[in-house]
Scaffold this motif. Structure first.
Motif, PDB file in Angstrom:
ATOM      1  N   ASN A   1     -44.593  -1.675   9.085  1.00  0.00           N
ATOM      2  CA  ASN A   1     -44.035  -2.001  10.400  1.00  0.00           C
ATOM      3  C   ASN A   1     -42.814  -1.115  10.690  1.00  0.00           C
ATOM      4  OD1 ASN A   1     -45.510  -4.814  11.065  1.00  0.00           O
ATOM      5  ND2 ASN A   1     -44.924  -4.802   8.909  1.00  0.00           N
ATOM      6  N   HIS A   2     -42.937   0.161  10.365  1.00  0.00           N
ATOM      7  CA  HIS A   2     -41.784   1.063  10.448  1.00  0.00           C
ATOM      8  C   HIS A   2     -41.235   1.214  11.861  1.00  0.00           C
ATOM      9  CE1 HIS A   2     -44.276   4.338  12.135  1.00  0.00           C
ATOM     10  NE2 HIS A   2     -45.220   3.856  11.346  1.00  0.00           N
ATOM     11  N   ASP A   3     -42.051   0.895  12.874  1.00  0.00           N
ATOM     12  CA  ASP A   3     -41.574   1.000  14.253  1.00  0.00           C
ATOM     13  C   ASP A   3     -40.597  -0.110  14.613  1.00  0.00           C
ATOM     14  OD1 ASP A   3     -43.100   3.251  14.679  1.00  0.00           O
ATOM     15  OD2 ASP A   3     -44.827   2.111  15.424  1.00  0.00           O
ATOM     16  N   THR A   4     -40.707  -1.244  13.945  1.00  0.00           N
ATOM     17  CA  THR A   4     -39.862  -2.399  14.294  1.00  0.00           C
ATOM     18  C   THR A   4     -38.944  -2.834  13.160  1.00  0.00           C
ATOM     19  OG1 THR A   4     -41.651  -3.910  13.631  1.00  0.00           O
ATOM     20  CG2 THR A   4     -41.534  -3.276  15.963  1.00  0.00           C
ATOM     21  N   VAL A   5     -39.200  -2.374  11.941  1.00  0.00           N
ATOM     22  CA  VAL A   5     -38.376  -2.774  10.796  1.00  0.00           C
ATOM     23  C   VAL A   5     -37.645  -1.541  10.267  1.00  0.00           C
ATOM     24  CG1 VAL A   5     -38.343  -3.795   8.498  1.00  0.00           C
ATOM     25  CG2 VAL A   5     -39.998  -4.604  10.190  1.00  0.00           C
ATOM     26  N   SER A   6     -36.332  -1.568  10.333  1.00  0.00           N
ATOM     27  CA  SER A   6     -35.527  -0.439   9.870  1.00  0.00           C
ATOM     28  C   SER A   6     -35.158  -0.616   8.397  1.00  0.00           C
ATOM     29  CB  SER A   6     -34.253  -0.316  10.707  1.00  0.00           C
ATOM     30  OG  SER A   6     -33.415  -1.448  10.503  1.00  0.00           O
ATOM     31  N   PHE A   7     -34.659   0.464   7.809  1.00  0.00           N
ATOM     32  CA  PHE A   7     -34.192   0.393   6.418  1.00  0.00           C
ATOM     33  C   PHE A   7     -33.011  -0.564   6.301  1.00  0.00           C
ATOM     34  CE2 PHE A   7     -31.540   2.018   2.897  1.00  0.00           C
ATOM     35  CZ  PHE A   7     -32.439   1.856   1.858  1.00  0.00           C
ATOM     36  N   GLU A   8     -32.178  -0.617   7.331  1.00  0.00           N
ATOM     37  CA  GLU A   8     -31.050  -1.558   7.335  1.00  0.00           C
ATOM     38  C   GLU A   8     -31.555  -3.002   7.312  1.00  0.00           C
ATOM     39  OE1 GLU A   8     -31.358   1.034   9.257  1.00  0.00           O
ATOM     40  OE2 GLU A   8     -29.629   2.300   8.759  1.00  0.00           O
TER      41      GLU A   8
ATOM     42  N   LEU B   1     -41.446  -6.193   0.012  1.00  0.00           N
ATOM     43  CA  LEU B   1     -40.657  -6.036   1.239  1.00  0.00           C
ATOM     44  C   LEU B   1     -40.679  -4.590   1.725  1.00  0.00           C
ATOM     45  CD1 LEU B   1     -37.486  -8.256   0.615  1.00  0.00           C
ATOM     46  CD2 LEU B   1     -39.681  -8.881   1.648  1.00  0.00           C
ATOM     47  N   VAL B   2     -40.627  -3.651   0.787  1.00  0.00           N
ATOM     48  CA  VAL B   2     -40.685  -2.235   1.163  1.00  0.00           C
ATOM     49  C   VAL B   2     -42.021  -1.923   1.832  1.00  0.00           C
ATOM     50  CG1 VAL B   2     -40.733   0.131   0.284  1.00  0.00           C
ATOM     51  CG2 VAL B   2     -39.056  -1.493  -0.615  1.00  0.00           C
ATOM     52  N   LEU B   3     -43.099  -2.455   1.296  1.00  0.00           N
ATOM     53  CA  LEU B   3     -44.422  -2.234   1.888  1.00  0.00           C
ATOM     54  C   LEU B   3     -44.507  -2.828   3.288  1.00  0.00           C
ATOM     55  CD1 LEU B   3     -46.707  -2.917  -1.222  1.00  0.00           C
ATOM     56  CD2 LEU B   3     -46.100  -0.700  -0.214  1.00  0.00           C
ATOM     57  N   ILE B   4     -43.894  -4.006   3.472  1.00  0.00           N
ATOM     58  CA  ILE B   4     -43.863  -4.612   4.809  1.00  0.00           C
ATOM     59  C   ILE B   4     -43.091  -3.720   5.769  1.00  0.00           C
ATOM     60  CG2 ILE B   4     -43.002  -6.567   6.163  1.00  0.00           C
ATOM     61  CD1 ILE B   4     -43.561  -8.360   3.756  1.00  0.00           C
ATOM     62  N   MET B   5     -41.970  -3.159   5.296  1.00  0.00           N
ATOM     63  CA  MET B   5     -41.192  -2.255   6.139  1.00  0.00           C
ATOM     64  C   MET B   5     -42.006  -1.019   6.522  1.00  0.00           C
ATOM     65  SD  MET B   5     -37.756  -0.037   5.259  1.00  0.00           S
ATOM     66  CE  MET B   5     -38.772   1.114   4.300  1.00  0.00           C
ATOM     67  N   LEU B   6     -42.704  -0.434   5.553  1.00  0.00           N
ATOM     68  CA  LEU B   6     -43.494   0.767   5.824  1.00  0.00           C
ATOM     69  C   LEU B   6     -44.649   0.474   6.779  1.00  0.00           C
ATOM     70  CD1 LEU B   6     -43.639   2.319   2.241  1.00  0.00           C
ATOM     71  CD2 LEU B   6     -42.206   3.040   4.172  1.00  0.00           C
TER      72      LEU B   6
ATOM     73  N   LEU C   1     -34.292  -4.001   5.964  1.00  0.00           N
ATOM     74  CA  LEU C   1     -34.769  -4.222   4.596  1.00  0.00           C
ATOM     75  C   LEU C   1     -33.613  -4.556   3.663  1.00  0.00           C
ATOM     76  CD1 LEU C   1     -37.016  -4.063   2.405  1.00  0.00           C
ATOM     77  CD2 LEU C   1     -36.434  -1.633   2.190  1.00  0.00           C
ATOM     78  N   CYS C   2     -32.534  -3.783   3.743  1.00  0.00           N
ATOM     79  CA  CYS C   2     -31.387  -3.992   2.858  1.00  0.00           C
ATOM     80  C   CYS C   2     -30.757  -5.365   3.084  1.00  0.00           C
ATOM     81  CB  CYS C   2     -30.345  -2.894   3.072  1.00  0.00           C
ATOM     82  SG  CYS C   2     -30.893  -1.253   2.560  1.00  0.00           S
ATOM     83  N   VAL C   3     -30.599  -5.743   4.341  1.00  0.00           N
ATOM     84  CA  VAL C   3     -30.027  -7.059   4.655  1.00  0.00           C
ATOM     85  C   VAL C   3     -30.932  -8.172   4.134  1.00  0.00           C
ATOM     86  CG1 VAL C   3     -29.488  -8.645   6.534  1.00  0.00           C
ATOM     87  CG2 VAL C   3     -28.715  -6.282   6.653  1.00  0.00           C
ATOM     88  N   THR C   4     -32.227  -8.003   4.279  1.00  0.00           N
ATOM     89  CA  THR C   4     -33.170  -9.029   3.819  1.00  0.00           C
ATOM     90  C   THR C   4     -33.118  -9.183   2.302  1.00  0.00           C
ATOM     91  OG1 THR C   4     -34.633  -8.513   5.681  1.00  0.00           O
ATOM     92  CG2 THR C   4     -35.576  -9.768   3.860  1.00  0.00           C
ATOM     93  N   ILE C   5     -33.052  -8.065   1.590  1.00  0.00           N
ATOM     94  CA  ILE C   5     -32.947  -8.135   0.127  1.00  0.00           C
ATOM     95  C   ILE C   5     -31.655  -8.834  -0.278  1.00  0.00           C
ATOM     96  CG2 ILE C   5     -32.679  -6.755  -1.975  1.00  0.00           C
ATOM     97  CD1 ILE C   5     -34.526  -4.676  -0.693  1.00  0.00           C
ATOM     98  N   TYR C   6     -30.564  -8.480   0.362  1.00  0.00           N
ATOM     99  CA  TYR C   6     -29.274  -9.120   0.068  1.00  0.00           C
ATOM    100  C   TYR C   6     -29.339 -10.620   0.328  1.00  0.00           C
ATOM    101  CZ  TYR C   6     -24.490 -10.680   0.908  1.00  0.00           C
ATOM    102  OH  TYR C   6     -23.327 -11.400   0.902  1.00  0.00           O
TER     103      TYR C   6
END
Length: 209
Positions: A96-103, A89-94, A105-110
């Motif tokens: 797509n960093h323009d459209t996927v925020s760290f928040e 998931l972190v790699l997907i965020m990185l 990522l955190c919500v998705t993991i939760y």
């Protein structure tokens, strides 16, 4: 009120069907589906729009309770699999960093890890009679009923007490209709209801030495 009554009837029918399949694979599959749907609803409500993130999250949230229930043996332990999944998931965020925020990522993991773990407790409770000789299926039924009943009827009691006696707003900026009287009444009445249910189960249903 009409919507609440209809929703209550639908929930009651669903719970009855789930109860009928409680000690069958249907019970576990139901909560696998609920975990995936909950993951979807939470990520969507939080504004997660990346399709890769949501697809991987829903698949993982469906498989996690299934894995916990049946104890599938993988080449790696479950905790390592979860770590690999989070790294993915972190790699997907990185990527797509323009459209996927760290928040996001955190919500998705939760939504895809913590929530499915919570749902898996239902299936683990139904298997307690297999591990402890002093527990039979009736105890498992009561524990499942207790958990679901506590969530549903606390809200029901709080609603009716709030409608009748509610004067002081509890959190007007979050939920304008919730009152302190309703919250207290819901907890107190639910506690009394659970004590009554425990008395009935203990006296007429459980095997008491």
């Amino acid at each position: 009120m009409k919507k609440k009554v209809i929703s209550g009837i639908v929930i009651a029918i669903v719970l009855l069907l789930v109860y009928r399949g409680m000690f069958t694979p249907v019970f576990g599959i139901f909560f696998d589906i609920m975990a995936a749907l909950s993951c979807y609803e939470i990520t969507r409500a939080a504004g997660v729009k990346n399709k890769e993130l949501m697809i991987f999250a829903m698949i993982f949230s469906f498989l996690l309770p299934l894995t916990i229930e049946y104890g599938f043996n993988f080449a790696l332990p479950l905790n390592i699999c979860i770590m690999i999944y989070i790294i993915l998931l972190v790699l997907i965020m990185l990527a797509n960093h323009d459209t996927v925020s760290f928040e996001n990522l955190c919500v998705t993991i939760y939504a895809s890890v913590i929530i499915p773990f919570a749902y898996s407790t239902f299936t683990l409770i139904t298997d307690l009679y297999k591990m402890y000789p002093d527990i039979d299926r009736r105890h498992c039924i009561f524990l499942i009923w207790f958990g679901i009943n506590s969530a549903l009827f606390t809200d029901v009691f709080a609603y009716f007490v709030g409608v009748k006696f509610g004067k002081h707003k509890m959190a007007p900026s979050i939920s304008p209709k919730k009152s302190i009287e309703g919250a207290v009444g819901g907890v107190v009445l639910e506690l009394a209801f659970n004590l009554l249910a425990l008395f009935i189960f203990t006296k007429y249903i459980f095997i008491v030495p």
